[in-house]
Design an enzyme around this catalytic site. Structure first.
Site, PDB file in Angstrom:
ATOM      1  N   VAL A 187       2.591  14.108  -3.653  1.00 48.13           N
ATOM      2  CA  VAL A 187       2.100  15.124  -2.711  1.00 48.13           C
ATOM      3  C   VAL A 187       0.569  15.151  -2.670  1.00 48.13           C
ATOM      4  O   VAL A 187      -0.036  16.113  -2.241  1.00 48.13           O
ATOM      5  CB  VAL A 187       2.679  16.531  -3.048  1.00 48.13           C
ATOM      6  CG1 VAL A 187       4.171  16.581  -2.757  1.00 48.13           C
ATOM      7  CG2 VAL A 187       2.394  16.921  -4.499  1.00 48.13           C
TER       8      VAL A 187
ATOM      9  N   THR B 163       3.062 -12.804   2.254  1.00 52.01           N
ATOM     10  CA  THR B 163       2.156 -13.377   1.277  1.00 52.01           C
ATOM     11  C   THR B 163       2.860 -14.596   0.670  1.00 52.01           C
ATOM     12  O   THR B 163       4.020 -14.877   1.001  1.00 52.01           O
ATOM     13  CB  THR B 163       1.739 -12.316   0.231  1.00 52.01           C
ATOM     14  OG1 THR B 163       0.631 -12.816  -0.513  1.00 52.01           O
ATOM     15  CG2 THR B 163       2.878 -11.937  -0.698  1.00 52.01           C
TER      16      THR B 163
ATOM     17  N   GLN C 118       1.818  -6.205  -3.470  1.00 55.37           N
ATOM     18  CA  GLN C 118       2.397  -6.450  -2.146  1.00 55.37           C
ATOM     19  C   GLN C 118       3.744  -5.716  -2.029  1.00 55.37           C
ATOM     20  O   GLN C 118       3.856  -4.630  -2.558  1.00 55.37           O
ATOM     21  CB  GLN C 118       2.539  -7.960  -1.864  1.00 55.37           C
ATOM     22  CG  GLN C 118       1.216  -8.672  -1.654  1.00 55.37           C
ATOM     23  CD  GLN C 118       0.486  -9.011  -2.934  1.00 55.37           C
ATOM     24  OE1 GLN C 118       1.061  -9.592  -3.832  1.00 55.37           O
ATOM     25  NE2 GLN C 118      -0.767  -8.664  -3.022  1.00 55.37           N
TER      26      GLN C 118
ATOM     27  N   GLY D  62      -4.655  -4.222  -3.765  1.00 54.18           N
ATOM     28  CA  GLY D  62      -5.626  -3.158  -4.002  1.00 54.18           C
ATOM     29  C   GLY D  62      -4.844  -1.919  -4.362  1.00 54.18           C
ATOM     30  O   GLY D  62      -4.150  -1.359  -3.521  1.00 54.18           O
ATOM     31  N   HIS D  63      -4.898  -1.534  -5.634  1.00 51.02           N
ATOM     32  CA  HIS D  63      -4.122  -0.380  -6.100  1.00 51.02           C
ATOM     33  C   HIS D  63      -5.088   0.741  -6.476  1.00 51.02           C
ATOM     34  O   HIS D  63      -5.941   0.565  -7.340  1.00 51.02           O
ATOM     35  CB  HIS D  63      -3.258  -0.774  -7.310  1.00 51.02           C
ATOM     36  CG  HIS D  63      -2.218  -1.811  -6.969  1.00 51.02           C
ATOM     37  ND1 HIS D  63      -1.318  -2.302  -7.874  1.00 51.02           N
ATOM     38  CD2 HIS D  63      -1.925  -2.433  -5.807  1.00 51.02           C
ATOM     39  CE1 HIS D  63      -0.531  -3.189  -7.287  1.00 51.02           C
ATOM     40  NE2 HIS D  63      -0.896  -3.291  -6.028  1.00 51.02           N
TER      41      HIS D  63
ATOM     42  N   ASP E 184       0.799  -1.217   0.000  1.00 55.12           N
ATOM     43  CA  ASP E 184       0.000   0.000   0.000  1.00 55.12           C
ATOM     44  C   ASP E 184       0.838   1.277   0.000  1.00 55.12           C
ATOM     45  O   ASP E 184       0.438   2.299   0.560  1.00 55.12           O
ATOM     46  CB  ASP E 184      -0.970   0.003   1.206  1.00 55.12           C
ATOM     47  CG  ASP E 184      -1.864  -1.206   1.198  1.00 55.12           C
ATOM     48  OD1 ASP E 184      -2.251  -1.644   0.096  1.00 55.12           O
ATOM     49  OD2 ASP E 184      -2.172  -1.736   2.292  1.00 55.12           O
ATOM     50  N   GLU E 185       1.973   1.206  -0.633  1.00 57.53           N
ATOM     51  CA  GLU E 185       2.863   2.370  -0.683  1.00 57.53           C
ATOM     52  C   GLU E 185       2.396   3.392  -1.709  1.00 57.53           C
ATOM     53  O   GLU E 185       2.871   4.535  -1.725  1.00 57.53           O
ATOM     54  CB  GLU E 185       4.303   1.939  -1.041  1.00 57.53           C
ATOM     55  CG  GLU E 185       4.975   1.022  -0.039  1.00 57.53           C
ATOM     56  CD  GLU E 185       4.715  -0.452  -0.335  1.00 57.53           C
ATOM     57  OE1 GLU E 185       3.866  -0.740  -1.211  1.00 57.53           O
ATOM     58  OE2 GLU E 185       5.352  -1.300   0.324  1.00 57.53           O
TER      59      GLU E 185
ATOM     60  N   THR F 192      -9.649  -4.924   1.870  1.00 56.95           N
ATOM     61  CA  THR F 192     -10.484  -5.460   2.945  1.00 56.95           C
ATOM     62  C   THR F 192     -11.093  -4.370   3.835  1.00 56.95           C
ATOM     63  O   THR F 192     -11.913  -4.679   4.703  1.00 56.95           O
ATOM     64  CB  THR F 192      -9.660  -6.395   3.859  1.00 56.95           C
ATOM     65  OG1 THR F 192      -8.552  -5.636   4.377  1.00 56.95           O
ATOM     66  CG2 THR F 192      -9.139  -7.604   3.091  1.00 56.95           C
TER      67      THR F 192
ATOM     68  N   LYS G 130       1.807   2.035  -5.178  1.00 54.97           N
ATOM     69  CA  LYS G 130       2.390   1.474  -6.422  1.00 54.97           C
ATOM     70  C   LYS G 130       1.497   1.780  -7.624  1.00 54.97           C
ATOM     71  O   LYS G 130       1.989   2.052  -8.709  1.00 54.97           O
ATOM     72  CB  LYS G 130       2.562  -0.049  -6.279  1.00 54.97           C
ATOM     73  CG  LYS G 130       3.528  -0.446  -5.176  1.00 54.97           C
ATOM     74  CD  LYS G 130       3.594  -1.942  -4.995  1.00 54.97           C
ATOM     75  CE  LYS G 130       2.347  -2.540  -4.376  1.00 54.97           C
ATOM     76  NZ  LYS G 130       2.076  -2.153  -2.985  1.00 54.97           N
TER      77      LYS G 130
HETATM   78  P1  GDP Z   1      -0.752   0.323  -3.580  1.00 51.61           P
HETATM   79  O1  GDP Z   1      -1.401  -0.933  -3.124  1.00 51.61           O
HETATM   80  O2  GDP Z   1       0.721   0.330  -3.340  1.00 51.61           O
HETATM   81  O3  GDP Z   1      -1.087   0.690  -4.996  1.00 51.61           O
HETATM   82  O4  GDP Z   1      -1.348   1.488  -2.662  1.00 51.61           O
HETATM   83  P2  GDP Z   1      -2.897   1.680  -2.234  1.00 51.61           P
HETATM   84  O5  GDP Z   1      -3.632   2.202  -3.409  1.00 51.61           O
HETATM   85  O6  GDP Z   1      -3.413   0.476  -1.555  1.00 51.61           O
HETATM   86  O7  GDP Z   1      -2.754   2.778  -1.110  1.00 51.61           O
HETATM   87  C1  GDP Z   1      -2.201   4.024  -1.359  1.00 51.61           C
HETATM   88  C2  GDP Z   1      -3.262   5.105  -1.073  1.00 51.61           C
HETATM   89  O8  GDP Z   1      -2.632   6.363  -1.026  1.00 51.61           O
HETATM   90  C3  GDP Z   1      -4.308   5.221  -2.164  1.00 51.61           C
HETATM   91  O9  GDP Z   1      -5.518   5.600  -1.574  1.00 51.61           O
HETATM   92  C4  GDP Z   1      -3.774   6.343  -3.049  1.00 51.61           C
HETATM   93  O10 GDP Z   1      -4.801   7.059  -3.738  1.00 51.61           O
HETATM   94  C5  GDP Z   1      -3.123   7.225  -2.046  1.00 51.61           C
HETATM   95  N1  GDP Z   1      -1.928   7.948  -2.503  1.00 51.61           N
HETATM   96  C6  GDP Z   1      -0.950   7.522  -3.345  1.00 51.61           C
HETATM   97  N2  GDP Z   1       0.030   8.444  -3.428  1.00 51.61           N
HETATM   98  C7  GDP Z   1      -0.349   9.472  -2.622  1.00 51.61           C
HETATM   99  C8  GDP Z   1       0.259  10.709  -2.252  1.00 51.61           C
HETATM  100  O11 GDP Z   1       1.356  11.056  -2.667  1.00 51.61           O
HETATM  101  N3  GDP Z   1      -0.432  11.486  -1.352  1.00 51.61           N
HETATM  102  C9  GDP Z   1      -1.652  11.130  -0.844  1.00 51.61           C
HETATM  103  N4  GDP Z   1      -2.242  11.950   0.023  1.00 51.61           N
HETATM  104  N5  GDP Z   1      -2.234   9.980  -1.167  1.00 51.61           N
HETATM  105  C10 GDP Z   1      -1.596   9.157  -2.037  1.00 51.61           C
HETATM  106  P1  IMO Z   2      -0.947  -4.197  -2.304  1.00 57.54           P
HETATM  107  O1  IMO Z   2      -0.552  -4.686  -3.663  1.00 57.54           O
HETATM  108  C1  IMO Z   2      -0.892  -4.723   1.996  1.00 57.54           C
HETATM  109  C2  IMO Z   2      -0.875  -8.851   3.493  1.00 57.54           C
HETATM  110  C3  IMO Z   2      -2.102  -9.288   4.249  1.00 57.54           C
HETATM  111  C4  IMO Z   2      -1.477 -10.292   5.196  1.00 57.54           C
HETATM  112  C5  IMO Z   2      -0.418 -10.950   4.340  1.00 57.54           C
HETATM  113  C6  IMO Z   2      -0.851 -12.282   3.716  1.00 57.54           C
HETATM  114  O2  IMO Z   2      -2.238  -3.445  -2.295  1.00 57.54           O
HETATM  115  O3  IMO Z   2       0.169  -3.454  -1.658  1.00 57.54           O
HETATM  116  P2  IMO Z   2      -2.494 -12.908   1.732  1.00 57.54           P
HETATM  117  O4  IMO Z   2      -3.947 -12.634   1.542  1.00 57.54           O
HETATM  118  O5  IMO Z   2      -1.631 -12.329   0.676  1.00 57.54           O
HETATM  119  O6  IMO Z   2      -2.183 -14.352   1.986  1.00 57.54           O
HETATM  120  O7  IMO Z   2      -2.119 -12.145   3.109  1.00 57.54           O
HETATM  121  O8  IMO Z   2      -0.107 -10.027   3.310  1.00 57.54           O
HETATM  122  N1  IMO Z   2      -1.138  -8.297   2.149  1.00 57.54           N
HETATM  123  C7  IMO Z   2      -1.097  -6.994   1.847  1.00 57.54           C
HETATM  124  N2  IMO Z   2      -0.891  -5.921   2.628  1.00 57.54           N
HETATM  125  N3  IMO Z   2      -1.047  -4.557   0.675  1.00 57.54           N
HETATM  126  C8  IMO Z   2      -1.219  -5.630  -0.133  1.00 57.54           C
HETATM  127  O9  IMO Z   2      -1.260  -5.540  -1.475  1.00 57.54           O
HETATM  128  C9  IMO Z   2      -1.291  -6.922   0.453  1.00 57.54           C
HETATM  129  N4  IMO Z   2      -1.470  -8.166  -0.034  1.00 57.54           N
HETATM  130  C10 IMO Z   2      -1.356  -9.009   1.009  1.00 57.54           C
HETATM  131  O10 IMO Z   2      -2.711  -8.212   4.926  1.00 57.54           O
HETATM  132  O11 IMO Z   2      -0.807  -9.610   6.235  1.00 57.54           O
HETATM  133 MG    MG Z   3      -2.884  -1.576  -1.804  1.00 55.09          MG
END
Ligand code: GDP
Ligand code: IMO
Ligand code: MG
Length: 427
Positions: free
Chosen positions: A413, A238, A223, A40-41, A13-14, A300, A16
């Site tokens: 940002v 994972t 991940q 979840g991206h 969830d960085e 989730t 990506k």
């Molecule tokens: P991923 O799984 O690595 O693609 O990341 P997620 O989408 O799960 O979580 C990142 C969250 O941060 C999402 O809700 C994005 O819309 C949001 N996001 C991404 N980059 C930035 C940023 O630079 N600033 C802010 N405020 N939100 C961001």
């Molecule tokens: P994105 O691509 C954050 C975590 C789960 C759990 C562990 C194992 O959005 O960054 P799994 O269902 O894969 O067997 O669960 O990995 N996990 C994630 N945490 N972002 C994800 O994907 C994740 N995918 C799996 O929460 O701790």
């Molecule tokens: Mg995510």
């Protein structure tokens, strides 16, 4: 022309999805190579929010071919729901390519995922419950079902009967659950064959030909490094290889094809599920980061655990993935703190560690050693150049760059496509 891998440098969830989307129309192929719909991206374009679980983020760019590689485990129900959801918003997925060798997540994988977590009790992993781990287990056990099996009905029936025979013993006798009917499961999978058929391809060949042809291929990690089954905080990981090297295995390209590996790191740290996280903040500060950053899972909806930036964690990902660049996301969320601690080492039972301890038990006992950096109060969400950032913000980024061991080439940002600062071009 480059093969580029985007990899999470922390625990997922960085951002990506956003970072991948950033590279935009210069990317010809965007490839998911590992994981499944545990990912979840989130991408925000013109105020519209898209949450993608299986489709690569390149789907939002009409000129980019979205690809699902052999290393991904595919829940076909989820895939088609995602495609339909996008179609309703005018996004076309007809050019999607899916590897014939990708494994399928079936209903029994989801049942087993949930029931094994329940049996683990306090020792649970905190999985997403999507059946991802059990599908990879079957793949390694050589009893998995692949996309190509959908096109040979008698093989599919044979494989499912053999696989479900074992699983039903386990479900009924060990877990006290109802047995699953192999005929029903087979019919359900077969109902997808006609629809997935036109998307099935020899992904490895397509991508290698594209690279020969000087096309830009972006491998979108799901991940993160520290959730990798080999390199992460096992067993709290994972079941696949999200690391950069996983792109070679999960898409069928040789290591010499990868020109750049970009680590995506959040300006602080979050984690979902169980497992060690030395900088986790359990009190009001963690709550503030969670609220300011809207840190709730895209898949989730679970609360993400929040804490300060852990440079030791990111530096170890930099080394193992040979990150050529880091894209630092969510810097805007740190606005308003007077001081911002950054973890530069650990105290493990009185011994200082400047890098991640070799032993997982030590990592569980690691207490962060912080360096305090100055915070800033200015809103940075409209900054578009590094020089627009307040001095203290620039100093924060520069210090993180020193600690992480590679250059920071981009900064997020805000969630929208345009809310980014480019320092070095990633292509
Ligand atoms: P991923 O799984 O690595 O693609 O990341 P997620 O989408 O799960 O979580 C990142 C969250 O941060 C999402 O809700 C994005 O819309 C949001 N996001 C991404 N980059 C930035 C940023 O630079 N600033 C802010 N405020 N939100 C961001
Ligand atoms: P994105 O691509 C954050 C975590 C789960 C759990 C562990 C194992 O959005 O960054 P799994 O269902 O894969 O067997 O669960 O990995 N996990 C994630 N945490 N972002 C994800 O994907 C994740 N995918 C799996 O929460 O701790
Ligand atoms: Mg995510």
């Amino acid at each position: 022309m480059p093969g580029i891998v985007v990899v999470g440098a922390q625990w997922g969830d960085e951002g990506k999805g956003k970072a991948t989307d950033q590279l935009g129309d210069r990317v010809h192929y965007c490839v998911r190579y590992s994981g499944g719909n545990n990912a979840g991206h989130t991408i925000v374009v013109n105020g519209e929010r898209y949450a993608l679980h299986l489709l690569p983020s390149g789907i939002l760019n009409p000129d980019c071919v979205p690809v699902i590689g052999n290393g991904v485990v595919v829940d076909l129900d989820v895939l088609f729901t995602e495609i339909e959801g996008l179609a309703a918003r005018g996004v076309d997925a007809s050019h999607l390519l899916v590897s014939a060798n990708a494994h399928i997540i079936t209903s029994y994988h989801q049942v087993i995922d949930k029931v094994t977590e329940r049996f683990l009790g306090k020792a649970k992993i905190g999985t997403t419950g999507r059946g991802v781990g059990p599908a990879y287990s079957d793949k390694v056990n050589r009893i998995g079902i692949r996309i190509q099996d959908l096109f040979d009905e008698s093989i599919l029936r044979q494989k499912l009967e053999a696989s479900l025979d074992q699983k039903n013993h386990l479900l009924v006798k060990v877990y006290n659950r109802r047995a699953l009917d192999p005929v029903q499961v087979t019919e359900h999978l077969l109902s997808h064959a006609e629809r997935i058929g036109p998307h099935v391809a020899d992904v490895s060949r397509v991508l290698n030909d594209a690279l020969d042809d000087d096309k830009v291929v972006l491998f979108e990690g799901a991940q993160a490094h520290h959730l990798d089954v080999d390199h992460g905080t096992y067993p709290y990981v994972t079941s696949s290889n999200p690391i950069a090297a996983g792109a070679c295995v999960g898409a069928g390209v040789g290591p010499t094809r990868i020109n750049r590996t970009v680590g995506i790191a959040k300006a602080y740290t979050t984690r979902v599920g169980e497992g060690p996280m030395p900088t986790e903040l359990l009190g009001a500060e963690g709550e503030k980061l969670r609220t300011d950053g809207a840190e709730f899972g895209t898949t989730t909806g679970r609360k993400r655990r929040c804490g300060w930036f852990d440079a030791v964690v990111v530096e170890s990902a930099t080394k193992a993935n040979a990150f050529t660049d880091i894209f630092l996301t969510k810097l805007d969320i740190l606005t308003g703190w007077e001081k911002i601690p950054v973890c530069v080492g650990y105290d493990v039972n009185g011994t200082r560690h400047d890098t991640m301890p070799v032993s997982q038990s030590d990592f569980h006992h690691a207490r962060p050693i912080y360096e305090e950096l100055d915070g800033w109060t200015e809103d940075i969400s409209e900054c578009r150049k590094f020089g627009d950032l307040p001095q203290a913000t620039q100093a924060y980024v520069k210090r993180l760059e020193e600690l992480c061991g590679t250059r920071i080439s981009g900064i997020g940002v805000g969630p929208s496509r345009e809310q980014s600062i480019s320092i070095h071009d990633l292509l």
